[in-house]
Design a protein around this motif. Structure first.
Motif, PDB file in Angstrom:
ATOM      1  N   PHE A  83      44.376  38.168  27.915  1.00  0.00           N
ATOM      2  CA  PHE A  83      43.576  39.137  28.676  1.00  0.00           C
ATOM      3  C   PHE A  83      44.117  39.290  30.090  1.00  0.00           C
ATOM      4  CE2 PHE A  83      40.578  37.319  25.587  1.00  0.00           C
ATOM      5  CZ  PHE A  83      40.002  38.471  25.053  1.00  0.00           C
ATOM      6  N   ALA A  84      43.790  40.433  30.693  1.00  0.00           N
ATOM      7  CA  ALA A  84      44.078  40.660  32.103  1.00  0.00           C
ATOM      8  C   ALA A  84      43.017  41.603  32.649  1.00  0.00           C
ATOM      9  CB  ALA A  84      45.467  41.261  32.291  1.00  0.00           C
TER      10      ALA A  84
ATOM     11  N   ASP B 108      37.262  48.892  25.833  1.00  0.00           N
ATOM     12  CA  ASP B 108      36.211  49.831  26.227  1.00  0.00           C
ATOM     13  C   ASP B 108      34.837  49.168  26.275  1.00  0.00           C
ATOM     14  OD1 ASP B 108      38.050  51.879  26.429  1.00  0.00           O
ATOM     15  OD2 ASP B 108      37.761  52.562  24.356  1.00  0.00           O
ATOM     16  N   GLY B 109      34.628  48.175  25.418  1.00  0.00           N
ATOM     17  CA  GLY B 109      33.328  47.512  25.361  1.00  0.00           C
ATOM     18  C   GLY B 109      32.987  46.703  26.604  1.00  0.00           C
ATOM     19  N   LEU B 110      33.977  46.492  27.500  1.00  0.00           N
ATOM     20  CA  LEU B 110      33.735  45.743  28.732  1.00  0.00           C
ATOM     21  C   LEU B 110      33.840  46.628  29.967  1.00  0.00           C
ATOM     22  CD1 LEU B 110      35.659  42.435  27.915  1.00  0.00           C
ATOM     23  CD2 LEU B 110      33.184  42.780  27.952  1.00  0.00           C
ATOM     24  N   LYS B 111      33.951  47.914  29.749  1.00  0.00           N
ATOM     25  CA  LYS B 111      34.068  48.838  30.868  1.00  0.00           C
ATOM     26  C   LYS B 111      32.771  48.863  31.682  1.00  0.00           C
ATOM     27  CE  LYS B 111      35.449  53.581  31.950  1.00  0.00           C
ATOM     28  NZ  LYS B 111      35.837  54.909  31.388  1.00  0.00           N
ATOM     29  N   ASP B 112      32.905  48.866  32.988  1.00  0.00           N
ATOM     30  CA  ASP B 112      31.776  48.914  33.927  1.00  0.00           C
ATOM     31  C   ASP B 112      30.856  47.696  33.819  1.00  0.00           C
ATOM     32  OD1 ASP B 112      32.633  51.440  34.826  1.00  0.00           O
ATOM     33  OD2 ASP B 112      31.537  52.451  33.202  1.00  0.00           O
ATOM     34  N   ARG B 113      31.368  46.592  33.312  1.00  0.00           N
ATOM     35  CA  ARG B 113      30.584  45.352  33.222  1.00  0.00           C
ATOM     36  C   ARG B 113      30.869  44.412  34.403  1.00  0.00           C
ATOM     37  NH1 ARG B 113      26.693  46.472  29.443  1.00  0.00           N
ATOM     38  NH2 ARG B 113      27.585  47.069  27.425  1.00  0.00           N
ATOM     39  N   ASP B 114      31.818  44.767  35.240  1.00  0.00           N
ATOM     40  CA  ASP B 114      32.225  43.935  36.374  1.00  0.00           C
ATOM     41  C   ASP B 114      32.564  42.516  35.911  1.00  0.00           C
ATOM     42  OD1 ASP B 114      32.881  43.317  38.956  1.00  0.00           O
ATOM     43  OD2 ASP B 114      30.827  42.965  39.612  1.00  0.00           O
ATOM     44  N   ILE B 115      33.493  42.437  34.971  1.00  0.00           N
ATOM     45  CA  ILE B 115      33.926  41.150  34.427  1.00  0.00           C
ATOM     46  C   ILE B 115      34.790  40.422  35.451  1.00  0.00           C
ATOM     47  CG2 ILE B 115      35.194  40.006  32.578  1.00  0.00           C
ATOM     48  CD1 ILE B 115      32.543  41.348  31.731  1.00  0.00           C
ATOM     49  N   VAL B 116      34.483  39.143  35.686  1.00  0.00           N
ATOM     50  CA  VAL B 116      35.218  38.359  36.682  1.00  0.00           C
ATOM     51  C   VAL B 116      36.036  37.229  36.068  1.00  0.00           C
ATOM     52  CG1 VAL B 116      33.634  38.910  38.561  1.00  0.00           C
ATOM     53  CG2 VAL B 116      33.166  36.939  37.095  1.00  0.00           C
ATOM     54  N   SER B 117      35.681  36.804  34.846  1.00  0.00           N
ATOM     55  CA  SER B 117      36.455  35.757  34.184  1.00  0.00           C
ATOM     56  C   SER B 117      36.290  35.878  32.675  1.00  0.00           C
ATOM     57  CB  SER B 117      36.046  34.357  34.654  1.00  0.00           C
ATOM     58  OG  SER B 117      34.724  34.059  34.236  1.00  0.00           O
ATOM     59  N   ILE B 118      37.268  35.336  31.934  1.00  0.00           N
ATOM     60  CA  ILE B 118      37.271  35.394  30.474  1.00  0.00           C
ATOM     61  C   ILE B 118      37.797  34.076  29.934  1.00  0.00           C
ATOM     62  CG2 ILE B 118      38.086  36.658  28.439  1.00  0.00           C
ATOM     63  CD1 ILE B 118      38.650  39.044  30.273  1.00  0.00           C
ATOM     64  N   ALA B 119      37.263  33.650  28.801  1.00  0.00           N
ATOM     65  CA  ALA B 119      37.753  32.459  28.109  1.00  0.00           C
ATOM     66  C   ALA B 119      37.930  32.808  26.636  1.00  0.00           C
ATOM     67  CB  ALA B 119      36.782  31.292  28.268  1.00  0.00           C
TER      68      ALA B 119
ATOM     69  N   TYR C  14      43.580  39.143  37.656  1.00  0.00           N
ATOM     70  CA  TYR C  14      43.100  37.966  36.912  1.00  0.00           C
ATOM     71  C   TYR C  14      43.731  37.967  35.520  1.00  0.00           C
ATOM     72  CZ  TYR C  14      39.883  34.816  34.436  1.00  0.00           C
ATOM     73  OH  TYR C  14      39.350  33.792  33.678  1.00  0.00           O
ATOM     74  N   ILE C  15      44.038  36.758  35.000  1.00  0.00           N
ATOM     75  CA  ILE C  15      44.571  36.615  33.647  1.00  0.00           C
ATOM     76  C   ILE C  15      43.816  35.513  32.915  1.00  0.00           C
ATOM     77  CG2 ILE C  15      46.905  37.483  34.068  1.00  0.00           C
ATOM     78  CD1 ILE C  15      47.797  34.556  34.459  1.00  0.00           C
ATOM     79  N   ALA C  16      43.800  35.599  31.588  1.00  0.00           N
ATOM     80  CA  ALA C  16      43.156  34.576  30.754  1.00  0.00           C
ATOM     81  C   ALA C  16      43.777  34.626  29.368  1.00  0.00           C
ATOM     82  CB  ALA C  16      41.646  34.818  30.673  1.00  0.00           C
ATOM     83  N   SER C  17      43.479  33.595  28.569  1.00  0.00           N
ATOM     84  CA  SER C  17      44.096  33.548  27.255  1.00  0.00           C
ATOM     85  C   SER C  17      43.226  32.824  26.249  1.00  0.00           C
ATOM     86  CB  SER C  17      45.462  32.849  27.338  1.00  0.00           C
ATOM     87  OG  SER C  17      46.075  32.831  26.071  1.00  0.00           O
ATOM     88  N   GLY C  18      43.248  33.317  25.015  1.00  0.00           N
ATOM     89  CA  GLY C  18      42.745  32.565  23.879  1.00  0.00           C
ATOM     90  C   GLY C  18      43.919  31.852  23.256  1.00  0.00           C
ATOM     91  N   GLU C  19      43.754  31.316  22.065  1.00  0.00           N
ATOM     92  CA  GLU C  19      44.860  30.563  21.479  1.00  0.00           C
ATOM     93  C   GLU C  19      46.023  31.460  21.073  1.00  0.00           C
ATOM     94  OE1 GLU C  19      43.880  27.626  18.608  1.00  0.00           O
ATOM     95  OE2 GLU C  19      42.399  26.656  19.887  1.00  0.00           O
TER      96      GLU C  19
ATOM     97  N   GLN D 183      48.195  32.561  39.805  1.00  0.00           N
ATOM     98  CA  GLN D 183      47.354  32.025  38.734  1.00  0.00           C
ATOM     99  C   GLN D 183      48.185  31.788  37.482  1.00  0.00           C
ATOM    100  OE1 GLN D 183      44.289  34.640  37.231  1.00  0.00           O
ATOM    101  NE2 GLN D 183      43.541  33.101  35.783  1.00  0.00           N
ATOM    102  N   ILE D 184      47.818  30.753  36.727  1.00  0.00           N
ATOM    103  CA  ILE D 184      48.470  30.449  35.453  1.00  0.00           C
ATOM    104  C   ILE D 184      47.415  30.336  34.366  1.00  0.00           C
ATOM    105  CG2 ILE D 184      50.563  29.333  36.316  1.00  0.00           C
ATOM    106  CD1 ILE D 184      49.139  26.660  36.176  1.00  0.00           C
ATOM    107  N   ALA D 185      47.789  30.668  33.133  1.00  0.00           N
ATOM    108  CA  ALA D 185      46.887  30.554  31.991  1.00  0.00           C
ATOM    109  C   ALA D 185      47.719  30.243  30.753  1.00  0.00           C
ATOM    110  CB  ALA D 185      46.089  31.844  31.784  1.00  0.00           C
TER     111      ALA D 185
END
Length: 581
Positions: free
Chosen positions: A363-364, A403-414, A354-359, A301-303
């Protein structure tokens, strides 16, 4: 077009606004119509011509010297002179051929073998062709609707006529600050948009000839002028060997990145930093043709951020390169080593899926579902309410758990410039970051107590990930962030929703050109019944891709026919069995 909103007084000194930078580039390009690249190409042609002339001159001198030795008719000597002249013509022809661009032979870089466990499979080419819809402001040719001036503003989604679903067949795309890169069904790349730094991976100077304007002309006259047809019309990327198949793409403000089905990375363009152009690497300022960037293990994957790149390997390692002034590379980059940071390098995190990025932030997600973040956190866009959040230059210096995303089962981020959205497996969106331009999508009187206010009592940012309330409790399957706006795709019907900064029509909600405070469905004739499956958001425009109703019906018809055929075969089988008894 409505005037651009001015940046607020508390904009970070160490991070340029992408929107302002793009506007500045646009003004520069219109004020100076004679492009630098064209001038450089002219010098190249002159040097080749001079070389030809120089070589030709030396051959002529050699011929003359031979001729003076001939004192009497001699067939053999005359034959030698004629052969030399023929050689002269062949050399001149071969030297002239230097200016012809030919596709290089494919020499893929070597990948190391490893016994490490494969966490992420190498991606495969998508197979579902899409209709491509664009909307927003296209003054940098980013809408890809051709050169006519009337295509610069599109207030609701419009089908791009240059990318027909039954011939070009786009299956994937990525949106940068002012350009787009797409993949067709054969794994070939297409680009359109502003080509300031070679991000399109092809020569667009041929379209500039008819666009030379008077430098003293009014800006208003220039804004109404036509666009460069080579930039504003989608076309294939040049110089890539035929056997290369791309399966994934990413785009930043100044760079394009593409991933092959073998897990190899190609890229072109340049990087910028706080002081201006940083360069593609220490040897090249602008890389205008696609080249491979060796990473020792296959990439899954690339971001990209505004000026940095992340690459995730099949074994869960992460590499980063580009500008690291806001710690978006996950490591400290000293000023004296900033050019070395333009090469991919690991920075210590493992077992990532998984990886993602803002400007300016990244994130990972690890294999346990935990979200890590690092980079600029001035408006809490990393989702961490640190002590420095809200101050210029506040950063998360190394990968840190959210910590605010713990146990949220996050699959993607933008991520946008100063805000982010995390999407859970159940379709819930969690938002955090800047509020000023409605990036968060929550009405001000509905903001939680965790929202940070300024001295005047105005809510400025939300540093804690908060569930986004949506009409009818709509669930989303995909989210994309632009600089200050967002696009989300609904699970139920594939409809597109938008919110945020809308003065340049990038939210696709029609002629008002106003900001959209909360998630609002985009409704128009062009997209009615289309199942949107992909979206991208840039600085002042957006792109969405979907499956039209007719194409949705075809698989259903095929399934019905298969069921009927299976039923017919079953009946015949039963009849045979009965006859056998």
């Amino acid at each position: 077009m409505a005037p651009k909103r001015k940046q607020l007084h508390d904009e970070p000194e160490n991070s340029h606004s992408a929107a302002n930078k793009r506007q500045t580039r646009r003004k520069i390009s219109t004020a100076a119509p004679a492009p630098a690249p064209a001038a450089r190409r002219g010098r190249k042609r002159t040097s080749v011509t001079s070389s030809v002339a120089s070589n030709k001159g030396s051959l002529v001198s050699a011929t003359d010297s031979i001729s003076t030795t001939i004192t009497e008719p001699d067939d053999k000597k005359l034959e030698t002179v004629e052969e030399t002249q023929a050689d002269d013509e062949q050399v001149e022809s071969s030297l002239t051929d230097v200016v012809v661009v030919k596709k290089p032979e494919y020499a893929p870089y070597k990948l190391k073998k490893t016994t490490a466990k494969v966490i992420n499979p190498t991606p495969s080419l998508k197979s579902e062709p899409l209709n491509v819809y664009v909307f927003g402001t296209g003054s940098m040719a980013e809408l890809g609707l051709g050169p006519e001036a009337k295509t610069k503003e599109v207030k609701r989604p419009r089908l791009n006529p240059f990318l027909p679903i039954d011939s070009v067949s786009i299956v994937d795309f990525a949106v940068g600050g002012a350009h787009v890169v797409a993949i067709d069904k054969h794994g070939k790349l297409w680009t359109w948009g502003g080509n300031d730094h070679g991000v399109l991976g092809r020569n667009t100077s041929t379209g500039e000839a008819g666009l030379l304007r008077d430098a003293d002309a009014d800006d208003d006259d220039d804004d109404d002028g036509d666009l460069n047809p080579s930039e504003s019309t989608p076309a294939p990327v040049e110089g890539i060997p035929d056997e290369v198949v791309f399966v994934q793409v990413a785009a930043s403000d100044n760079l394009t990145v593409a991933l092959t089905n073998e897990g190899r990375v190609w890229t072109w363009g340049t990087f910028r930093c706080n002081e201006g152009i940083l360069g593609f690497n220490e040897h090249t300022e602008f890389q205008r043709t696609p080249i491979q960037i060796p990473i020792e293990f296959p990439v899954a994957q690339i971001a990209t951020g505004q000026d940095h790149v992340l690459a995730l390997t099949t074994t869960g390692r992460v590499y980063s390169w580009g500008n690291g002034q806001q710690f978006q590379l996950g490591r400290r980059v000293l000023d004296r080593a900033k050019m070395q940071a333009l090469h991919p390098r690991e920075f210590g995190i493992k077992n990532i899926k998984y990886i993602a990025s803002g400007e300016f932030h990244s994130f990972a997600i690890d294999i346990s579902g935990n979200v890590l973040t690092w980079g600029l956190n001035q408006y809490g866009q990393c989702g961490i309410p640190s002590e420095g959040a809200g101050e210029d230059g506040a950063v998360i210096t190394s990968p840190t758990y959210v910590d605010g995303l713990k146990d949220r089962d996050i699959v993607s981020i933008a991520g946008g410039e100063h805000h982010s959205i995390a999407l859970s497996s159940s379709g819930d969106a969690y938002v955090f970051g800047r509020i000023d331009m409605h990036e968060i999508g929550i009405e001000k009187d509905e903001l939680p107590e965790t929202a940070v206010k300024d001295q005047a009592g105005h809510a400025r940012f939300l540093p804690v990930p908060t569930k986004l309330p949506v009409d009818d409790d709509e669930k989303f399957k995909f989210v994309a962030c632009g600089t200050h706006h967002n696009i989300a795709l609904a699970q139920s019907d594939g409809s597109a929703w938008s919110w945020g900064f809308g003065e340049t029509y990038q939210v696709g909600q029609g002629p008002a050109g106003e900001d959209v405070e909360i998630p609002t469905k985009i409704e128009n004739t062009a997209t009615k019944g289309v199942n949107m499956v992909l979206a991208g958001a840039g600085g002042q425009f957006s792109v969405i891709g979907g499956i039209p109703p007719k194409q949705q019906e075809e698989p259903e018809k095929e399934e019905t026919l298969n069921n009927k055929e299976s039923g017919k075969q079953a009946d015949e089988s039963n009849t045979e069995n009965q006859e056998g008894h």
